[in-house]
Design a protein around this motif. Structure first.
Motif, PDB file in Angstrom:
ATOM      1  N   THR A  75       6.571  -5.267   2.247  1.00  0.00           N
ATOM      2  CA  THR A  75       7.294  -5.410   3.510  1.00  0.00           C
ATOM      3  C   THR A  75       8.772  -5.768   3.340  1.00  0.00           C
ATOM      4  O   THR A  75       9.525  -5.689   4.290  1.00  0.00           O
ATOM      5  CB  THR A  75       6.611  -6.470   4.384  1.00  0.00           C
ATOM      6  OG1 THR A  75       6.502  -7.693   3.638  1.00  0.00           O
ATOM      7  CG2 THR A  75       5.230  -6.006   4.810  1.00  0.00           C
ATOM      8  N   ASP A  76       9.180  -6.217   2.144  1.00  0.00           N
ATOM      9  CA  ASP A  76      10.609  -6.399   1.904  1.00  0.00           C
ATOM     10  C   ASP A  76      11.302  -5.029   1.933  1.00  0.00           C
ATOM     11  O   ASP A  76      10.660  -3.992   1.876  1.00  0.00           O
ATOM     12  CB  ASP A  76      10.855  -7.066   0.553  1.00  0.00           C
ATOM     13  CG  ASP A  76      10.401  -8.516   0.540  1.00  0.00           C
ATOM     14  OD1 ASP A  76      10.305  -9.101   1.640  1.00  0.00           O
ATOM     15  OD2 ASP A  76      10.120  -9.026  -0.553  1.00  0.00           O
ATOM     16  N   ARG A  77      12.635  -5.046   1.995  1.00  0.00           N
ATOM     17  CA  ARG A  77      13.358  -3.774   2.066  1.00  0.00           C
ATOM     18  C   ARG A  77      13.113  -2.947   0.811  1.00  0.00           C
ATOM     19  O   ARG A  77      13.256  -3.418  -0.307  1.00  0.00           O
ATOM     20  CB  ARG A  77      14.857  -3.998   2.246  1.00  0.00           C
ATOM     21  CG  ARG A  77      15.591  -2.688   2.542  1.00  0.00           C
ATOM     22  CD  ARG A  77      17.026  -2.904   2.897  1.00  0.00           C
ATOM     23  NE  ARG A  77      17.867  -3.014   1.716  1.00  0.00           N
ATOM     24  CZ  ARG A  77      19.184  -2.743   1.702  1.00  0.00           C
ATOM     25  NH1 ARG A  77      19.786  -2.360   2.810  1.00  0.00           N
ATOM     26  NH2 ARG A  77      19.882  -2.879   0.602  1.00  0.00           N
ATOM     27  N   ASN A  78      12.730  -1.684   1.038  1.00  0.00           N
ATOM     28  CA  ASN A  78      12.543  -0.700  -0.027  1.00  0.00           C
ATOM     29  C   ASN A  78      13.611   0.370   0.123  1.00  0.00           C
ATOM     30  O   ASN A  78      13.881   0.832   1.239  1.00  0.00           O
ATOM     31  CB  ASN A  78      11.192  -0.004   0.098  1.00  0.00           C
ATOM     32  CG  ASN A  78       9.992  -0.903  -0.154  1.00  0.00           C
ATOM     33  OD1 ASN A  78       9.042  -0.473  -0.748  1.00  0.00           O
ATOM     34  ND2 ASN A  78      10.019  -2.138   0.320  1.00  0.00           N
ATOM     35  N   SER A 120       6.096   2.866   0.666  1.00  0.00           N
ATOM     36  CA  SER A 120       6.542   1.480   0.605  1.00  0.00           C
ATOM     37  C   SER A 120       5.791   0.703  -0.477  1.00  0.00           C
ATOM     38  O   SER A 120       4.595   0.910  -0.703  1.00  0.00           O
ATOM     39  CB  SER A 120       6.323   0.804   1.965  1.00  0.00           C
ATOM     40  OG  SER A 120       6.642  -0.564   1.913  1.00  0.00           O
ATOM     41  N   GLY A 135       8.415  -2.625  11.800  1.00  0.00           N
ATOM     42  CA  GLY A 135       9.552  -2.572  10.887  1.00  0.00           C
ATOM     43  C   GLY A 135      10.553  -1.537  11.325  1.00  0.00           C
ATOM     44  O   GLY A 135      10.598  -1.134  12.493  1.00  0.00           O
ATOM     45  N   ILE A 141      11.905  -1.134   5.983  1.00  0.00           N
ATOM     46  CA  ILE A 141      11.729  -2.586   6.035  1.00  0.00           C
ATOM     47  C   ILE A 141      10.496  -2.886   6.876  1.00  0.00           C
ATOM     48  O   ILE A 141      10.338  -2.335   7.982  1.00  0.00           O
ATOM     49  CB  ILE A 141      12.955  -3.295   6.644  1.00  0.00           C
ATOM     50  CG1 ILE A 141      14.228  -2.978   5.852  1.00  0.00           C
ATOM     51  CG2 ILE A 141      12.741  -4.805   6.700  1.00  0.00           C
ATOM     52  CD1 ILE A 141      15.495  -3.537   6.501  1.00  0.00           C
ATOM     53  N   GLY A 142       9.634  -3.751   6.380  1.00  0.00           N
ATOM     54  CA  GLY A 142       8.502  -4.213   7.167  1.00  0.00           C
ATOM     55  C   GLY A 142       7.261  -3.362   7.068  1.00  0.00           C
ATOM     56  O   GLY A 142       6.272  -3.652   7.742  1.00  0.00           O
TER      57      GLY A 142
END
Length: 246
Positions: free
Chosen positions: A44-47, A41, A84, A127-128
Motif C-alpha cells: 500500500t505504500d507508493r509504488n 502493486s 488509493g 498508492i494504497g
C-alpha cells in the motif's frame, strides 16, 4: 436573408462511420509506448514503475502550453476493502485518480498547464493498492490543447494504418456538427492535409477547408495521397499568410 450552409466533416475507421467516429481529426500523442501498460502493486505504500513513457520530442515543445491527458484503467486481483490513487504520468503532470475496491475501472480526462519538466521519461505510480493488485493503463494519450481526440501513437510510432480511413460529409444550415454517423455520406479518404508538418484532416476530394487559423500568421501546407495502408510522399510545401483582422 437566406440561411448559411455549413459543410460538416467527420472521420472514422469504417465505411459506415461507426468505428472510431470523430468530428475532430486526431492529434498525435506526445508520449511513446502508451497503448497498454500494467503494474502490479507490491504493497500500500507508493509504488512506482519508472521510465516507461518517453516524450516523443523535446520538453521545450510543451513548456508553457496546455495539454490534455486521457486514458482508460482497469484494476484486477483486488482483495478486501481499500482505497488509493493511480497516476500513469508521474513526472509529467496530472492529478492522481482516486480508486478503490468499488471503483475498479473507468476513463480519465484531465487538462493541465505544463510550467516545467525535469526530464523526458515518465512513470506509473500507485498508492494504497494492496500487494498483488494489478493496474492496467490503456490508450494513454497526451496531446496539445484542451480537446481530447481519439487515441493515436506518437509521431515516431504512427503508421498510415493508425489514421482514420474514411471521411464523411454533409451540408445543412446548423453550424454544429452532428455526432450521428448516419447523418454523413462516407467515402474512403484519398488525401491527407498537413499544416506546418502536422496532420490536420483528410478529404476524398483535393479540396479542404483550413479552420481556426490565426490572423497575420504564415503557414505551410502539404498534401499526400492515400491508397489503403500506403501513402505517397508529401507534396512540396506551399506557404501562405493570413490577413490581419481590421
Amino acid at each position: 436573408m437566406a440561411d448559411k450552409n455549413y459543410l460538416h466533416t467527420a472521420y472514422a475507421n469504417s465505411a459506415d462511420g461507426t468505428d472510431g467516429f470523430t468530428t475532430v481529426y486526431p492529434n498525435l500523442n506526445l508520449l511513446k509506448n502508451t497503448k497498454s501498460q500494467s503494474y502490479t502493486s507490491t504493497g500500500t505504500d507508493r509504488n512506482v514503475l519508472a521510465n516507461i513513457y518517453k516524450l516523443d520530442g523535446s520538453t521545450s515543445d510543451v513548456i508553457g502550453k496546455n495539454v490534455t491527458i486521457t486514458y482508460d484503467f482497469a484494476i484486477t486481483n483486488s482483495i478486501g476493502t481499500w482505497s488509493g490513487t493511480i497516476n500513469p504520468t508521474l513526472g509529467f503532470g496530472g492529478s492522481g485518480k482516486p480508486v478503490s475496491n468499488t471503483s475498479l475501472s473507468g476513463s480519465v480526462k484531465q487538462t493541465i498547464s505544463i510550467t516545467s519538466l525535469s526530464g523526458d521519461s515518465y512513470s506509473i505510480a500507485v498508492i494504497g493498492l494492496p500487494a498483488g493488485t494489478k493496474v492496467t493503463i490503456r490508450n494513454l494519450k497526451v496531446e496539445l490543447g484542451s480537446t481530447a481526440t481519439p487515441y493515436m501513437p506518437s509521431a515516431s510510432e504512427v503508421t498510415t494504418a493508425d489514421w482514420p480511413k474514411y471521411v464523411g460529409t454533409y451540408v445543412d444550415t446548423n453550424p454544429a456538427s452532428s455526432t450521428d454517423p448516419n447523418k454523413y455520406d462516407w467515402d474512403e479518404m484519398k488525401y491527407r492535409v498537413y499544416l506546418d508538418g502536422t496532420p490536420v484532416g483528410g478529404s476524398k476530394l483535393l479540396s479542404f477547408d483550413l479552420e481556426n487559423l490565426k490572423a497575420g500568421t504564415t503557414y505551410n501546407v502539404q498534401v499526400n495521397q492515400i491508397n489503403g495502408n500506403d501513402e505517397s510522399d508529401k507534396s512540396e510545401s506551399v506557404a501562405f499568410k493570413t490577413t490581419l483582422t481590421k
